[in-house]
Motif scaffolding. Structure first.
Motif, short mmCIF file in Angstrom:
data_model
loop_
_atom_site.label_atom_id
_atom_site.label_comp_id
_atom_site.label_asym_id
_atom_site.label_seq_id
_atom_site.Cartn_x
_atom_site.Cartn_y
_atom_site.Cartn_z
N TRP A 170 0.85 -1.17 0.00
CA TRP A 170 0.00 0.00 0.00
C TRP A 170 0.90 1.23 0.00
CZ3 TRP A 170 -5.56 0.29 1.14
CH2 TRP A 170 -6.19 -0.95 1.05
N ASP B 161 -3.78 1.17 -3.02
CA ASP B 161 -3.64 -0.18 -2.46
C ASP B 161 -2.55 -0.99 -3.16
OD1 ASP B 161 -4.73 -1.30 -4.79
OD2 ASP B 161 -6.72 -1.61 -3.92
N ARG C 134 -2.70 -3.21 -5.27
CA ARG C 134 -2.93 -3.45 -6.70
C ARG C 134 -2.80 -2.16 -7.50
NH1 ARG C 134 -8.37 -4.58 -7.18
NH2 ARG C 134 -8.61 -3.47 -5.22
N ARG D 191 -7.78 4.24 -3.46
CA ARG D 191 -8.82 3.85 -2.51
C ARG D 191 -9.36 5.02 -1.69
NH1 ARG D 191 -8.73 -1.61 -1.49
NH2 ARG D 191 -10.66 -1.17 -0.35
N LEU E 106 -9.49 0.41 5.46
CA LEU E 106 -9.55 -0.13 4.10
C LEU E 106 -9.00 -1.56 4.06
CD1 LEU E 106 -8.38 3.06 2.17
CD2 LEU E 106 -10.66 2.03 2.07
N GLN E 107 -7.92 -1.80 4.77
CA GLN E 107 -7.35 -3.14 4.79
C GLN E 107 -8.26 -4.13 5.49
OE1 GLN E 107 -3.46 -2.46 6.51
NE2 GLN E 107 -2.53 -2.05 4.51
N THR E 108 -8.97 -3.68 6.53
CA THR E 108 -9.93 -4.54 7.22
C THR E 108 -11.09 -4.87 6.30
OG1 THR E 108 -9.33 -3.66 9.39
CG2 THR E 108 -11.50 -4.69 9.20
N THR E 109 -11.56 -3.89 5.54
CA THR E 109 -12.62 -4.13 4.57
C THR E 109 -12.21 -5.20 3.57
OG1 THR E 109 -13.61 -1.93 4.75
CG2 THR E 109 -13.92 -3.08 2.68
N ASP E 110 -11.00 -5.09 3.05
CA ASP E 110 -10.53 -6.06 2.06
C ASP E 110 -10.38 -7.45 2.66
OD1 ASP E 110 -10.45 -3.95 0.33
OD2 ASP E 110 -8.27 -3.99 0.01
N ALA E 111 -9.87 -7.52 3.88
CA ALA E 111 -9.57 -8.82 4.49
C ALA E 111 -10.83 -9.54 4.96
CB ALA E 111 -8.61 -8.63 5.66
N GLY F 121 -14.32 -8.40 4.23
CA GLY F 121 -15.56 -8.17 3.50
C GLY F 121 -16.60 -7.42 4.31
#
Length: 217
Positions: free
Chosen positions: A38, A135, A137, A141, A164-169, A171
């Motif tokens: 990131w 992020d 990728r 974000r 944001l990382q919690t959202t990705d990890a 859902g």
């Protein structure tokens, strides 16, 4: 066409971050160099100025927390690489901090233009205090902008990256003021049947069908 009209729009959330190549206090860096990590990319108006100094000191204090979460830092302004080196040395000497993240010399303003960091109504040449969270990728974000007179809240940027990382990890979504370790929000039901099931399940974390929290642990 005026300068304001000629400025590109900043990349929107969910879009690929614009590519760049810039000379920094740690050598030539490109966006591609940060792939897999990131990145918090931020602009500041000028070296050797008081508000900018407080921001660099704050970012230096947050550096290890961000690095532990796989997030790098890259700052930039229109100042030369020699100005950046002298300023970092001054900050480290006068404020007992370690600035171990790169500062980019965007002397042509190319990166600032690609990211919409310039606000001509505020300053015709210097970028404002703009922050992008990119992020692993290399997708944009989040995007924050502060005026030149107001230092940004670095703690909020750290919190934002964690959210944001919690959202990705997981859902999930995060509520207002959320901090790591606190309960998160589960996605709302997409059908009436799912809403009815949610209501029946109930519980103290679910006051209604569309609003349910769960613990992250």
């Amino acid at each position: 066409m005026s300068d304001i009209e000629a400025l590109p729009c900043p990349p929107r959330l969910g879009e690929p971050a614009p590519d760049f190549e810039i000379e920094t206090t740690q050598g030539i860096l490109r966006l591609e160099d940060f792939r897999g990590s990131w990145l918090v990319l931020f602009s500041h108006p000028a070296d050797f100025t008081p508000v900018c100094a407080t921001e660099i000191i704050a970012f230096a204090g947050a550096r290890e927390t961000l690095r532990a979460s796989g997030c790098e830092l890259l700052g930039l302004s229109v100042d030369s690489i020699f100005s950046h080196i002298a300023w970092v040395r001054s900050l480290e000497s006068r404020f007992s901090v370690t600035v171990d993240f790169p500062l980019g010399a965007d002397t042509t303003g190319m990166v600032a233009r690609r990211y919409g960091m310039r606000m001509p109504a505020e300053s015709p040449n210097e970028p404002s205090r703009v922050t992008f969270v990119i992020d692993d990728r290399q997708i944009v974000r989040a995007h924050l902008a502060y005026p030149m007179t107001t230092g940004r809240n670095v703690d909020e940027i750290v919190r934002l990256v964690a959210a944001l990382q919690t959202t990705d990890a997981r859902g999930v979504a995060t509520p207002a003021g959320w901090k790591p370790g606190e309960a998160v929000l589960v996605p709302p039901p997409r059908t009436k049947a799912m809403a009815e099931e949610r209501v029946k399940a109930g519980g103290p974390g679910c006051p209604d069908w569309y609003f349910c929290k769960k613990e992250t642990a």
